[in-house]
Design an enzyme around this catalytic site. Structure first.
Site, PDB file in Angstrom:
ATOM      1  N   TYR A 350       0.764  -1.209  -0.047  1.00 57.86           N
ATOM      2  CA  TYR A 350       0.073   0.006  -0.016  1.00 57.86           C
ATOM      3  C   TYR A 350       0.935   1.274  -0.020  1.00 57.86           C
ATOM      4  O   TYR A 350       0.408   2.240  -0.388  1.00 57.86           O
ATOM      5  CB  TYR A 350      -0.985   0.129   1.184  1.00 57.86           C
ATOM      6  CG  TYR A 350      -1.935  -0.995   0.927  1.00 57.86           C
ATOM      7  CD1 TYR A 350      -3.244  -0.692   0.654  1.00 57.86           C
ATOM      8  CD2 TYR A 350      -1.835  -2.253   1.467  1.00 57.86           C
ATOM      9  CE1 TYR A 350      -4.314  -1.548   0.628  1.00 57.86           C
ATOM     10  CE2 TYR A 350      -2.640  -3.373   1.389  1.00 57.86           C
ATOM     11  CZ  TYR A 350      -3.860  -3.117   0.945  1.00 57.86           C
ATOM     12  OH  TYR A 350      -4.954  -4.052   0.917  1.00 57.86           O
ATOM     13  N   PRO A 379       0.264   7.935   2.831  1.00 57.36           N
ATOM     14  CA  PRO A 379      -0.636   8.262   3.829  1.00 57.36           C
ATOM     15  C   PRO A 379      -0.500   9.863   4.112  1.00 57.36           C
ATOM     16  O   PRO A 379       0.195  10.478   3.819  1.00 57.36           O
ATOM     17  CB  PRO A 379      -0.178   7.549   5.187  1.00 57.36           C
ATOM     18  CG  PRO A 379       0.663   6.345   4.679  1.00 57.36           C
ATOM     19  CD  PRO A 379       1.075   6.824   3.428  1.00 57.36           C
ATOM     20  N   SER A 383      -1.679  11.658  -1.123  1.00 60.73           N
ATOM     21  CA  SER A 383      -2.590  11.117  -2.051  1.00 60.73           C
ATOM     22  C   SER A 383      -3.587  12.032  -2.378  1.00 60.73           C
ATOM     23  O   SER A 383      -3.457  13.229  -1.984  1.00 60.73           O
ATOM     24  CB  SER A 383      -3.312   9.830  -1.177  1.00 60.73           C
ATOM     25  OG  SER A 383      -3.894  10.346   0.124  1.00 60.73           O
ATOM     26  N   ILE A 384      -4.549  11.729  -3.491  1.00 59.32           N
ATOM     27  CA  ILE A 384      -5.462  12.436  -3.687  1.00 59.32           C
ATOM     28  C   ILE A 384      -6.604  12.404  -2.538  1.00 59.32           C
ATOM     29  O   ILE A 384      -7.123  11.629  -1.919  1.00 59.32           O
ATOM     30  CB  ILE A 384      -6.291  11.983  -5.145  1.00 59.32           C
ATOM     31  CG1 ILE A 384      -5.359  11.950  -6.187  1.00 59.32           C
ATOM     32  CG2 ILE A 384      -7.436  12.852  -5.392  1.00 59.32           C
ATOM     33  CD1 ILE A 384      -5.764  11.130  -7.327  1.00 59.32           C
ATOM     34  N   ARG A 386      -9.826  12.811  -0.524  1.00 59.41           N
ATOM     35  CA  ARG A 386     -11.294  12.589  -0.903  1.00 59.41           C
ATOM     36  C   ARG A 386     -12.115  14.226  -0.833  1.00 59.41           C
ATOM     37  O   ARG A 386     -13.057  13.968  -1.308  1.00 59.41           O
ATOM     38  CB  ARG A 386     -11.760  11.547  -0.394  1.00 59.41           C
ATOM     39  CG  ARG A 386     -11.605  11.570   1.105  1.00 59.41           C
ATOM     40  CD  ARG A 386     -12.396  10.229   1.581  1.00 59.41           C
ATOM     41  NE  ARG A 386     -11.923   9.022   1.266  1.00 59.41           N
ATOM     42  CZ  ARG A 386     -11.102   8.357   2.214  1.00 59.41           C
ATOM     43  NH1 ARG A 386     -10.666   8.901   3.607  1.00 59.41           N
ATOM     44  NH2 ARG A 386     -10.674   7.028   2.105  1.00 59.41           N
ATOM     45  N   ASN A 419      -6.464   4.416  -3.767  1.00 59.55           N
ATOM     46  CA  ASN A 419      -7.381   3.438  -2.865  1.00 59.55           C
ATOM     47  C   ASN A 419      -8.381   4.047  -2.103  1.00 59.55           C
ATOM     48  O   ASN A 419      -8.170   4.897  -1.393  1.00 59.55           O
ATOM     49  CB  ASN A 419      -6.273   2.892  -1.923  1.00 59.55           C
ATOM     50  CG  ASN A 419      -7.008   1.520  -1.263  1.00 59.55           C
ATOM     51  OD1 ASN A 419      -7.348   0.425  -1.477  1.00 59.55           O
ATOM     52  ND2 ASN A 419      -7.242   1.746   0.331  1.00 59.55           N
ATOM     53  N   GLU A 420      -9.586   3.898  -2.593  1.00 60.03           N
ATOM     54  CA  GLU A 420     -10.727   4.295  -1.659  1.00 60.03           C
ATOM     55  C   GLU A 420     -10.994   5.722  -1.696  1.00 60.03           C
ATOM     56  O   GLU A 420     -11.195   6.287  -0.594  1.00 60.03           O
ATOM     57  CB  GLU A 420     -10.646   3.654  -0.331  1.00 60.03           C
ATOM     58  CG  GLU A 420     -10.962   2.150  -0.301  1.00 60.03           C
ATOM     59  CD  GLU A 420     -11.322   1.401   0.924  1.00 60.03           C
ATOM     60  OE1 GLU A 420     -11.214   2.096   2.063  1.00 60.03           O
ATOM     61  OE2 GLU A 420     -11.600   0.214   0.848  1.00 60.03           O
ATOM     62  N   GLU A 524      -9.338  -6.226  -2.352  1.00 64.75           N
ATOM     63  CA  GLU A 524      -9.097  -7.028  -0.843  1.00 64.75           C
ATOM     64  C   GLU A 524     -10.513  -7.971  -0.712  1.00 64.75           C
ATOM     65  O   GLU A 524     -11.616  -7.502  -1.268  1.00 64.75           O
ATOM     66  CB  GLU A 524      -9.470  -5.973  -0.005  1.00 64.75           C
ATOM     67  CG  GLU A 524      -8.026  -4.996   0.219  1.00 64.75           C
ATOM     68  CD  GLU A 524      -8.419  -3.676   1.100  1.00 64.75           C
ATOM     69  OE1 GLU A 524      -9.345  -3.735   1.983  1.00 64.75           O
ATOM     70  OE2 GLU A 524      -7.575  -2.850   1.312  1.00 64.75           O
TER      71      GLU A 524
END
Length: 813
Positions: A350, A379, A383-384, A386, A419-420, A524
C-alpha cells in the site's frame, strides 16, 4: 540443514583446506623453523658412503660435504639428507642445511640433485653403480611432478575462491563456490595422485644393494645402497586439504540447491529471450502470461500497519505513517517461506518509500514467481484528498518517482493510482482527478516501455455510484474508443462474503460486472465481522461463473491490522519468528487447492472496447472534462516571478499552508479578488490556471495577488512572517502579468510527463511549458490578467479550499 549451518560448515572446511595448502606450499622454501619441517619427499643419503666403500673395496674420503652451508649443485660434497618442496629443495648435514634457488614448479630430480653435489669421480662411480629404476630417471620424475605442481596451484586457487565466494552469500556465488570446490578437489586429487605415484616409483632405490653380484642375498657379501626415499609430511597435508575441499562441496550444494530450480529457470528463460518471471498482459477483459495462459491474481495484502490516525475527520482508521515492507530484506527473507506456503502469486503493497533500496525483497519475490501490486499514494499528504481533491505536481512527481525506482524490477504487475478515494456519492466529483492520474501514469509507463498495468482499488458500496465509478475509470471521455485515460485493472475491496456464506452473495456483483470491459479483481477480500474466516469464498472466486468475470483477488491481510470491523492478520511476528494462526492455515488449504481455469483462450479474448463515459446524475457527479497534466516547469517558472513568495518559518509547512491560504483568500475577497485560479472542481470540470501547482506555489500565488491588489504595500507581504518580497519579480503589475502568462501559456495542456529531477518534487521535470493538447471546458483564457486583475466577488472558494490543501501537501518520508 539450515542455510547458515551449511554455509558455515562449508566455509570452515574451505578455510581448513586453504590453510593446509598454504603450509604445504611453504615447505623447503628456506631452512627456517616451519619450512624446513615440511617437504613433499625426503632422500636420505647418509649411508651411501658405506655402500660405495663396499662396492669399490676401498675407503671413501671426500664424498660428503664438510660445510653444511656450501651451495648445492656445485660439487661441494654430498649431504646427509635432501628434502624436496614445490619451489626448491634443501640439503642438510647434521640438521643444518642450505636450499637451492627458489623457483616455481620445482622438478623432483633426486638423482641429479645428489650427483651434482659429488666430486667428479664419485659422480662417475655412482652413475656406473646405479643403472636401473625410476630413481635415476630425472626426466620422468621431473616432468610428472612439474605437471602436478600446476594442478596443485589450480586446486589451491579454487579453494581460496570457494571460500571467498561462499562468504558473500549470494545465490549465483553459492553456485560458483560449489563449482570452485569441485574443480579444486579434482585438481588436487590428480596432483596428489601424481606425487604419490612418483614417490612410490622413486622408492625402488630403497631395495637396491651393492657388493659381489653372485653373492646377492648373502648378507655378509652384499650391502644396501644406502639411499632411501620416504614420503614427506607435505604430501599428507595435500591429501588432507583435498579431503576437506571435497567434503565442503556437500554443504555448498545443500545451501544452493533450494535456489537451483529458480536459477536454472532464469538461465533457461534468459536463453529463450524472456525474464525469469513471465510478463502479464491485459487482453480484452482478462489477464494472460507471456506463454498465453490465463492469469489470476491469487494474492495477499502485505503491509505492516503504521500508526493509526487520531484525526476525527478520518472515520476509516487509515494510518498516518507507514512501514515500507519491501525495503527490509531480512523481513522479506523471513516471510517469503510463508508466502510460498500460501501459494500466492501476488502481494499488494500500500505504501513504499522510493528513497530506499528494494533490491533484496523484489529480487527474492521475483525468484519465487511472486508479482507485486504497488499503490503509489502515501498516507495523509501523498494522495488525492477525497474531501478536496486535486491533481498537482507534487503528487505526480511522487507517483513517477516511485515508478522510476521500481521500473527495473520484472515482477511489478500494476501500480494503483488510488485506494478508496471515493467513499460515497457526494465524493464522486473526485473521479476526474483519479482518471487524470491514470492518464498521466499510463503515458509515463508507455514512455519508458513498461508493461506494468495501471489500477485503482475502490471501496465497495451502493451500485448507484460504484458501478458508474468502475465504468468511468475505464471509459473514453472523447468517444473515440481510446484507452489513453482508462485504467487497466479495476480492484474492488469486497467483504460481503462472511463466515460460511453462500456463493449467491456475489450474484449482484457478478451481474454488475458481467459486461465490464477491462479486468476486474477483488483488491481486498476476507470478512472478519463473522469469525472464523473459513475462506470458502476462494474456490468460488476462482471457478466459473466468477472466473469468467473476475481475475482473482487479494486476501487481507498477512500482517495484523486493526479496523472498525475487527482485527485482521494471519501471522504473529516476534523478531525473526513467524507464527501462523488459524486464518493462515485455512487460507493455505484453500489457496493450495486452487486450479486456474484456462478459458477463454488469449486468442478468443477479443479487443478492449472503451465506451462513452456515464452521464452525471444525483449519485454520480463527475465531469467528463479532466484536469490538465501537472506541469513542474510552468509552476517553477511562475514561482520565480511572483512578487510575494511563501517563505515559511517552520519546516512543517503542511500545518500552516491551509490556514494561510484561508487567510489569503479572505484578504483577496475583501479587496475585490478571488481564488479561482488555484481552485479545481471535478463536478463542473473547471480547473484554475494554477490549480495543478503544488500548495506552496499556490500560496505564493495568492500572496502575490493580494500584494499586487494592495499596490504592493509592504505590510501586504508578511503573513505573520511567512512571506517575503521577491526582489527579482517584475517591477509592475503589467510586467508581472506578462511574465505569469508566459509561464502558464498552456494551463490546460495534457502531455507525457517525465520523471522528476528530485524525490521532493519541487524541482521535477514532469513536462515542459506549452506542450501537449488542451481539452475543452477548462479554465480562463491565458490572455486574462493573472495578478492584480479587475475586482470580482469572492465565491467562497478560499475557505473551502484551505483545509483541502493541507491534505495535498507532499511530504516524502
Amino acid at each position: 540443514m539450515r542455510g547458515e549451518v551449511c554455509i558455515g560448515s562449508a566455509s570452515v572446511l574451505s578455510l581448513v583446506a586453504l590453510l593446509l595448502l598454504i603450509f604445504m606450499h611453504v615447505g623447503q622454501i628456506n631452512t627456517s623453523t616451519v619450512p624446513r619441517g615440511i617437504s613433499m619427499v625426503n632422500v636420505n643419503a647418509s649411508a651411501y658412503g658405506q655402500a660405495l666403500a663396499v662396492a669399490l673395496g676401498d675407503p671413501i674420503t671426500g664424498l660428503y660435504a664438510d660445510n653444511a652451508t656450501a651451495p648445492l649443485a656445485e660439487q661441494q660434497g654430498l649431504r646427509d639428507l635432501y628434502k624436496f618442496g614445490l619451489y626448491s629443495y634443501c640439503g642438510y648435514v647434521n640438521g643444518t642445511g642450505v636450499c637451492s634457488n627458489s623457483t616455481a614448479a620445482n622438478r623432483f630430480q633426486p638423482f641429479t640433485a645428489i650427483t651434482s653435489d659429488m666430486i667428479a669421480n664419485y659422480t662417475a662411480f655412482t652413475v656406473a653403480l646405479v643403472t636401473e629404476g625410476a630413481f635415476i630417471d630425472s626426466s620422468y620424475l621431473g616432468n610428472f611432478t612439474n605437471g602436478a605442481y600446476y594442478l596443485i596451484i589450480i586446486g589451491s586457487v579454487c579453494a581460496a575462491l570457494a571460500l571467498f565466494t561462499g562468504l558473500l552469500k549470494h545465490t549465483v556465488l553459492f553456485f560458483l563456490s560449489t563449482t570452485f570446490a569441485v574443480i579444486g578437489s579434482l585438481a588436487l586429487l590428480i596432483g596428489a595422485t601424481i606425487w604419490t605415484v612418483m614417490i612410490k616409483k622413486a622408492q625402488s632405490v630403497n631395495d637396491f644393494v651393492v657388493g659381489n653380484p653372485s653373492a646377492v642375498g648373502d648378507v655378509s657379501k652384499s650391502f644396501p645402497l644406502g639411499i632411501t626415499v620416504s614420503t614427506g609430511d607435505a604430501l599428507f597435508l595435500l591429501w588432507a586439504a583435498w579431503a576437506c575441499l571435497l567434503v565442503s562441496i556437500l554443504p555448498y550444494m545443500i545451501r544452493s540447491i533450494s535456489r537451483a530450480a529458480a536459477l536454472t529457470a532464469g538461465v533457461l528463460a534468459l536463453a529463450a529471450g524472456v525474464g525469469a518471471i513471465q510478463k502479464v498482459s491485459r487482453v480484452g477483459r482478462y489477464l494472460y502470461t507471456a506463454d498465453g495462459n490465463r492469469f489470476f491474481i491469487k494474492g495477499i495484502a502485505y503491509q505492516e500497519q503504521g500508526a493509526l490516525s487520531t484525526d476525527p475527520n478520518n472515520p476509516f482508521s487509515e494510518p498516518s505513517t507507514f512501514i515500507d515492507p519491501l525495503a527490509n530484506g531480512t523481513a522479506c527473507a523471513r516471510d517469503l517461506p510463508f508466502l510460498q506456503q500460501l501459494d500466492v502469486n501476488t502481494i499488494r503493497v500500500y505504501s513504499v518509500n522510493s528513497s530506499l533500496n528494494h533490491d533484496d525483497c523484489m529480487n527474492a519475490l521475483s525468484q519465487a514467481n511472486i508479482y507485486t501490486i504497488i499503490d503509489l499514494a502515501l498516507p495523509v499528504n501523498g494522495s488525492i484528498d477525497r474531501n478536496n481533491p486535486s491533481w498537482t505536481t507534487n503528487l505526480l512527481d511522487l507517483y513517477l518517482e516511485t515508478i522510476s525506482v521500481f521500473s527495473k524490477y520484472d515482477n511489478v504487475l500494476a501500480y494503483n493510482v488510488g485506494n478508496e478515494v471515493i467513499v460515497n456519492p457526494a465524493g464522486t466529483g473526485a473521479a476526474p482527478f483519479i482518471k487524470a492520474a491514470a492518464r498521466d501514469v499510463r503515458a509515463y509507463l508507455n514512455s519508458i516501455s513498461s508493461s506494468a498495468l495501471v489500477g485503482y482499488a475502490a471501496i465497495d458500496g451502493d451500485d448507484s455510484w460504484v458501478l458508474p465509478l468502475a465504468n468511468y475509470l475505464s471509459c473514453d471521455p472523447t468517444g473515440s474508443n481510446s484507452g489513453s485515460t482508462a485504467i487497466d485493472l479495476f480492484g474492488l475491496n469486497n467483504y460481503e462474503y462472511c463466515g460460511a456464506a453462500s456463493p449467491s452473495v456475489y450474484n449482484t456483483k457478478n451481474g454488475d460486472f458481467a459486461g465490464y470491459n477491462i479486468p476486474a479483481y477483488f483488491s481486498e477480500f476476507g470478512c472478519v465481522s463473522q469469525p472464523p474466516r473459513l475462506w470458502t469464498e476462494v474456490p468460488v472466486i476462482f471457478s466459473p461463473p466468477m472466473s469468467d468475470i473476475w481475475s482473482g483477488g487479494i486476501a487481507f491481510s498477512y500482517f495484523p491490522a486493526q479496523s472498525n470491523d475487527g482485527q485482521f492478520g494471519m501471522v504473529t511476528i516476534d523478531g525473526n519468528t513467524v507464527t501462523p494462526n488459524d486464518d493462515f492455515n485455512r487460507l493455505k488449504a484453500q489457496y493450495n487447492n486452487v486450479t486456474f481455469p484456462t478459458t477463454p483462450s488469449q486468442s478468443s479474448a477479443g479487443q478492449t472496447q472503451y465506451p462513452s463515459c456515464p452521464s452525471q446524475n444525483s449519485t454520480w457527479l463527475a465531469s467528463n472534462t479532466l484536469p490538465p497534466t501537472p506541469n513542474d516547469a510552468a509552476c517553477n517558472c511562475l514561482e520565480g516571478i511572483l512578487s510575494c513568495q511563501f517563505t515559511p518559518k517552520t519546516s512543517n509547512t503542511s500545518s500552516i499552508v491551509g490556514p494561510l491560504l484561508d487567510l489569503g483568500c479572505s484578504l483577496l475577497g475583501q479587496n475585490g479578488g478571488n481564488c479561482n485560479d488555484i481552485s479545481a472542481n471535478g463536478t463542473t470540470g473547471t480547473y484554475g490556471r494554477v490549480a495543478f501547482c503544488d500548495p506552496d506555489v499556490k500560496l505564493s500565488f495568492v500572496m502575490s495577488e493580494y500584494y499586487e491588489l494592495t499596490s504592493r504595500a509592504a505590510t501586504s507581504c508578511d503573513f505573520g512572517g511567512n512571506a517575503t518580497v521577491n526582489s527579482a519579480a517584475p517591477a509592475s503589475v503589467s510586467g508581472a502579468n506578462a511574465a505569469a502568462s508566459s509561464c502558464l501559456s498552456s494551463p490546460s495542456a495534457t502531455f507525457t510527463p517525465s520523471a522528476p529531477a528530485t524525490a521532493s518534487g519541487s524541482s521535477g521535470s514532469s513536462g515542459s511549458n506549452g506542450s501537449g493538447s488542451s481539452p475543452s471546458g477548462n479554465s480562463k483564457n491565458a490572455a486574462v490578467a493573472l495578478l492584480g486583475g479587475s475586482p470580482g466577488a469572492l465565491v467562497g472558494l478560499g475557505v473551502a479550499f484551505a483545509m483541502g490543501v493541507v491534505g495535498s501537501v507532499l511530504t516524502i518520508a
